[in-house]
Design a protein around this motif. Sequence first.
Motif, PDB file in Angstrom:
ATOM      1  N   VAL A 297       0.734  -1.171   0.015  1.00 32.15           N
ATOM      2  CA  VAL A 297       0.092   0.057  -0.093  1.00 32.15           C
ATOM      3  C   VAL A 297       0.882   1.336   0.057  1.00 32.15           C
ATOM      4  O   VAL A 297       1.702   1.384   0.807  1.00 32.15           O
ATOM      5  CB  VAL A 297      -0.991  -0.144   1.351  1.00 32.15           C
ATOM      6  CG1 VAL A 297      -1.805   1.359   1.291  1.00 32.15           C
ATOM      7  CG2 VAL A 297      -1.617  -1.238   1.418  1.00 32.15           C
ATOM      8  N   GLU A 298       0.590   2.112  -0.867  1.00 28.03           N
ATOM      9  CA  GLU A 298       1.350   3.419  -0.705  1.00 28.03           C
ATOM     10  C   GLU A 298       0.793   4.439  -0.073  1.00 28.03           C
ATOM     11  O   GLU A 298      -0.335   4.933   0.091  1.00 28.03           O
ATOM     12  CB  GLU A 298       1.256   3.926  -2.039  1.00 28.03           C
ATOM     13  CG  GLU A 298       2.211   5.411  -2.235  1.00 28.03           C
ATOM     14  CD  GLU A 298       2.277   6.049  -3.598  1.00 28.03           C
ATOM     15  OE1 GLU A 298       3.320   5.986  -4.231  1.00 28.03           O
ATOM     16  OE2 GLU A 298       1.206   6.732  -4.037  1.00 28.03           O
ATOM     17  N   ILE A 299       1.473   4.967   0.950  1.00 29.00           N
ATOM     18  CA  ILE A 299       1.177   5.692   2.174  1.00 29.00           C
ATOM     19  C   ILE A 299       1.935   7.017   2.110  1.00 29.00           C
ATOM     20  O   ILE A 299       2.939   7.098   1.291  1.00 29.00           O
ATOM     21  CB  ILE A 299       1.256   5.230   3.327  1.00 29.00           C
ATOM     22  CG1 ILE A 299       2.549   4.923   3.761  1.00 29.00           C
ATOM     23  CG2 ILE A 299       0.185   3.890   3.693  1.00 29.00           C
ATOM     24  CD1 ILE A 299       3.353   5.800   4.738  1.00 29.00           C
ATOM     25  N   SER A 300       1.359   8.151   2.700  1.00 26.63           N
ATOM     26  CA  SER A 300       2.439   9.381   2.749  1.00 26.63           C
ATOM     27  C   SER A 300       2.422   9.740   4.270  1.00 26.63           C
ATOM     28  O   SER A 300       1.557   9.642   5.170  1.00 26.63           O
ATOM     29  CB  SER A 300       1.910  10.401   1.738  1.00 26.63           C
ATOM     30  OG  SER A 300       0.687  10.844   2.570  1.00 26.63           O
ATOM     31  N   ILE A 301       3.595  10.364   4.536  1.00 28.50           N
ATOM     32  CA  ILE A 301       3.614  10.849   5.687  1.00 28.50           C
ATOM     33  C   ILE A 301       4.321  12.256   5.907  1.00 28.50           C
ATOM     34  O   ILE A 301       5.402  12.353   5.155  1.00 28.50           O
ATOM     35  CB  ILE A 301       4.765  10.052   6.761  1.00 28.50           C
ATOM     36  CG1 ILE A 301       4.055   8.600   6.812  1.00 28.50           C
ATOM     37  CG2 ILE A 301       4.827  10.507   8.435  1.00 28.50           C
ATOM     38  CD1 ILE A 301       5.257   7.656   7.544  1.00 28.50           C
ATOM     39  N   LYS A 302       3.680  13.351   6.395  1.00 32.78           N
ATOM     40  CA  LYS A 302       4.137  14.611   6.568  1.00 32.78           C
ATOM     41  C   LYS A 302       4.875  14.850   7.827  1.00 32.78           C
ATOM     42  O   LYS A 302       4.193  14.629   8.863  1.00 32.78           O
ATOM     43  CB  LYS A 302       3.093  15.652   6.140  1.00 32.78           C
ATOM     44  CG  LYS A 302       3.806  17.088   5.995  1.00 32.78           C
ATOM     45  CD  LYS A 302       2.755  18.011   5.452  1.00 32.78           C
ATOM     46  CE  LYS A 302       3.260  19.321   5.306  1.00 32.78           C
ATOM     47  NZ  LYS A 302       2.265  20.457   4.924  1.00 32.78           N
ATOM     48  N   GLU A 303       6.293  15.287   7.820  1.00 34.02           N
ATOM     49  CA  GLU A 303       6.863  15.456   9.125  1.00 34.02           C
ATOM     50  C   GLU A 303       6.813  17.144   8.968  1.00 34.02           C
ATOM     51  O   GLU A 303       7.406  17.873   8.324  1.00 34.02           O
ATOM     52  CB  GLU A 303       8.296  14.906   8.991  1.00 34.02           C
ATOM     53  CG  GLU A 303       9.273  15.352   9.939  1.00 34.02           C
ATOM     54  CD  GLU A 303      10.391  15.008  10.014  1.00 34.02           C
ATOM     55  OE1 GLU A 303      11.532  15.241  10.948  1.00 34.02           O
ATOM     56  OE2 GLU A 303      10.758  14.260   9.190  1.00 34.02           O
ATOM     57  N   ASN A 304       6.147  17.619  10.044  1.00 35.48           N
ATOM     58  CA  ASN A 304       5.789  18.842  10.492  1.00 35.48           C
ATOM     59  C   ASN A 304       6.881  19.431  11.659  1.00 35.48           C
ATOM     60  O   ASN A 304       6.595  18.882  12.895  1.00 35.48           O
ATOM     61  CB  ASN A 304       4.588  19.214  10.790  1.00 35.48           C
ATOM     62  CG  ASN A 304       3.555  19.111   9.593  1.00 35.48           C
ATOM     63  OD1 ASN A 304       3.719  19.443   8.602  1.00 35.48           O
ATOM     64  ND2 ASN A 304       2.446  18.247   9.835  1.00 35.48           N
ATOM     65  N   THR A 305       7.851  20.025  11.592  1.00 38.76           N
ATOM     66  CA  THR A 305       8.806  20.373  12.450  1.00 38.76           C
ATOM     67  C   THR A 305       9.517  21.465  12.179  1.00 38.76           C
ATOM     68  O   THR A 305       9.721  21.863  10.991  1.00 38.76           O
ATOM     69  CB  THR A 305       9.689  19.219  12.705  1.00 38.76           C
ATOM     70  OG1 THR A 305      10.536  19.399  13.804  1.00 38.76           O
ATOM     71  CG2 THR A 305      10.683  19.061  11.558  1.00 38.76           C
ATOM     72  N   GLN A 306      10.485  22.355  13.237  1.00 42.71           N
ATOM     73  CA  GLN A 306      11.084  23.209  13.116  1.00 42.71           C
ATOM     74  C   GLN A 306      12.477  22.466  13.781  1.00 42.71           C
ATOM     75  O   GLN A 306      13.460  23.552  13.985  1.00 42.71           O
ATOM     76  CB  GLN A 306      10.709  24.780  13.740  1.00 42.71           C
ATOM     77  CG  GLN A 306       9.569  25.149  12.901  1.00 42.71           C
ATOM     78  CD  GLN A 306       8.823  26.258  13.612  1.00 42.71           C
ATOM     79  OE1 GLN A 306       9.204  26.560  14.673  1.00 42.71           O
ATOM     80  NE2 GLN A 306       7.767  26.973  12.957  1.00 42.71           N
ATOM     81  N   TYR A 307      12.411  21.247  13.780  1.00 41.43           N
ATOM     82  CA  TYR A 307      13.812  20.860  14.201  1.00 41.43           C
ATOM     83  C   TYR A 307      14.864  21.361  13.181  1.00 41.43           C
ATOM     84  O   TYR A 307      14.746  21.172  12.168  1.00 41.43           O
ATOM     85  CB  TYR A 307      13.462  19.152  14.203  1.00 41.43           C
ATOM     86  CG  TYR A 307      14.667  18.228  14.733  1.00 41.43           C
ATOM     87  CD1 TYR A 307      14.850  17.849  15.839  1.00 41.43           C
ATOM     88  CD2 TYR A 307      15.718  18.177  13.734  1.00 41.43           C
ATOM     89  CE1 TYR A 307      15.978  16.996  16.285  1.00 41.43           C
ATOM     90  CE2 TYR A 307      16.774  17.294  14.083  1.00 41.43           C
ATOM     91  CZ  TYR A 307      16.978  16.675  15.456  1.00 41.43           C
ATOM     92  OH  TYR A 307      17.916  15.998  15.323  1.00 41.43           O
ATOM     93  N   PRO A 308      16.260  21.355  13.605  1.00 44.90           N
ATOM     94  CA  PRO A 308      16.660  21.437  14.844  1.00 44.90           C
ATOM     95  C   PRO A 308      16.747  22.289  15.953  1.00 44.90           C
ATOM     96  O   PRO A 308      17.272  22.222  17.008  1.00 44.90           O
ATOM     97  CB  PRO A 308      18.287  21.141  14.676  1.00 44.90           C
ATOM     98  CG  PRO A 308      18.214  21.992  13.311  1.00 44.90           C
ATOM     99  CD  PRO A 308      17.037  21.862  12.564  1.00 44.90           C
ATOM    100  N   PHE A 309      16.042  23.226  15.490  1.00 41.21           N
ATOM    101  CA  PHE A 309      15.754  24.693  16.423  1.00 41.21           C
ATOM    102  C   PHE A 309      14.775  24.126  17.478  1.00 41.21           C
ATOM    103  O   PHE A 309      14.989  24.614  18.744  1.00 41.21           O
ATOM    104  CB  PHE A 309      15.317  25.806  15.740  1.00 41.21           C
ATOM    105  CG  PHE A 309      16.404  26.031  14.574  1.00 41.21           C
ATOM    106  CD1 PHE A 309      17.403  26.834  14.862  1.00 41.21           C
ATOM    107  CD2 PHE A 309      16.101  25.715  13.209  1.00 41.21           C
ATOM    108  CE1 PHE A 309      18.428  27.009  13.847  1.00 41.21           C
ATOM    109  CE2 PHE A 309      17.048  25.868  12.378  1.00 41.21           C
ATOM    110  CZ  PHE A 309      18.004  26.750  12.525  1.00 41.21           C
TER     111      PHE A 309
END
Length: 713
Positions: A474-486
């Motif tokens: 199955v094709e899925i997607s993941i969105k990484e929301n971050t202001q890392y490394p700050f």
Amino acid sequence: MWRKTNNGLIGTLILTIIVMSCSTQDQNPSQVTKVDRIDNSGTNAHYISNRAPLLPSALIKLPVAAVRPEGFLKEYLLRQSKGLTGHLGEISAWLQKEDNAWLDPEGEGSWGWEEVPYWLKGYAHLGYLLDDPAILEEAKIWIEGTMNSQRSDGNFGPKHFDGDKQDFWANMIMLYCLQSYYEYTEEERVLKLMTDYFKFQLSVPDDQFLKGYWQKLRGGDNLHSVYWLYNRTAEPFLLQLAEKIHRNTSDWIGRSHDLKDIHNYYEVRGGGEVPDWYRDQIDWHNVNHAQAFREPAQYYLLSHNEQHLEATYGNFQIIRAYFGQVPGGMFGSDENARPGYADPRQGTETCGLVEQMNSDEHLLRITGDPFWADHVEEVAYNMYPAAVMPDFKSLHYITSPNMVLLDAKNHAPGIANSGPFLMMNPFSSRCCQHNHSQGWPYFIENLWMATPDNGLVAGIYGPSTVKAIVGEGVEISIKENTQYPFRESLEFQIETPYPVEFPLYFRIPSWTSAASLRINGERIKDNISGSGYIKILRKWHSEDIVSLHFSMKLKVKTWAENSNSFSVSRGPLTYSLKIEEEYIQRDSEETAIWDSKWQKGADTKKWPSWEVHPSSDWNYSLVVNGAEPGLSMEVIERPWPDSNFPWTPEEVPILIKAKGKKIPSWTLDSHGLVGELKDLPKQSAERVEDVVLIPMGAARLRIAAFPELIKPL
């Protein structure tokens, strides 16, 4: 349980938690496990992994453009596309199409060595990651030209020689470009070209193969491409070629080399004998080491000999024991590491920075060891941003942890390069000018990887979106929301066409002691510590959200082998003294390094060079509580910049307020460089002042390694 690794005995911590995680869809059980490595006893069903007899893949690289940048990483690529990388084809002499050997069917032409593929590695990836049609069209000209250059014997590319032997080095870089093109387009001609070329390489007698300097040291890049093709075609001759490449590559496994076999330029400060430890590396040129130290680990995939893997870890540690007692993850070699020159004012080429990042990414895939993810973040988020101007239109050759003046003067022998190697110049030099382009695109494509059990791992952190096939297909997607490394928080939003079960892994960095995990807002685990991975096995639904929080405590690290200097870090970021920067525009033609060249008719006025001078005092050490740094320093979070670019002193979203004392005798020395730490007093009678620290990657001028003050007066 325990197992022996290259780092000795490491405990495999298995902590399993079964939770009922509430979601809007159902009561969904999750199995959460903490492991030090991801199990590679299986084989990923969806992505090409190592084929026997190669050792099983620890982690699997996703195809090009499966991972795309978001946030400040996307802003970086946009600036790169509008800056030097995006316009080198118009200004670099080596990229002019007329009389270019890379575009000639017979490989003839005046321009035909490493510069085109160095640039194309990053340039083409900008097109892939940004869906930029103009870049894709231009990149295809060079890819097609290269494929059309293959001759009847299987050889391709420019006819370039090292003495009377063919120089295979530039082709090694171009193979990276062809592999990426195949991953993006599935163009079958790439596989045929590589097959015929590798048959040609196998036919070359050993006494004619990988001779000379650069290519012999860098054979690991050739080995990587042979494995890549073998995993797709299973041609047995490729394993023969892999053995041949290794035996003709410089000996990165051995120790106690004869000095006559160490061919890089070297000198011993003050004369005298070469120290015994200098014989423990076959080469000390900064770029050679950053990219070639990994070759034994690459060969380990075929040899299965643990000593080969250990040799790569050893190579990494040896150069840092003598030249890497500095913050930022690199080592002080300038061009070549020289015994007696290890102060934090020594630096690394921009080429060395991006090649170290590339090596770390290779080694993360080969070993699964999160150490390499920690390290690539250290270099990418501390040293590399400082090497390039914020508009990505110029860069400098040498970047150092302590660097308080960038000008057009010659600073040799204080640094191991004669010429204007510190200033920001778009034409300097022919290697870094082109090779820096790979840094951010390759970093981004390695943020996410597939796992042998048909899952995904967020191994390196940064704002991004991944699309991948998991579970039973199955094709899925993941969105990484971050202001890392700050910032300390990261949020991952999953999108699936329907509920699907697969394992999802997250790296736990070694520097955090109190990580926490939430799923859809529900607390799963707090106070997670110890380098490794959190594995979550569950049936995932669309809009499921995983939240991670990595506690970032202030830390002070003492560099005992470098005059007991010290540095301040918080999470993956190291901090440096904020120095007011004055930019002075210079004519690029007048200040370029000697081997720089630009195209006839190129408007160099559009590409100015910059000197950067300090307009505030820089000769401070810090007054800190080493045991409890938080008692003597204060972390200040600021709003995220509207520009979405946090790598300038004015726009950093975080800073540290600290106390400092000037050291009056700490000045520029006779070479025009920041004075060495070993010459400084250990006390200061100056008053205590308020000072500000900013992330060292945002500082073109910086003091990141502070002198020891034994007992401030």
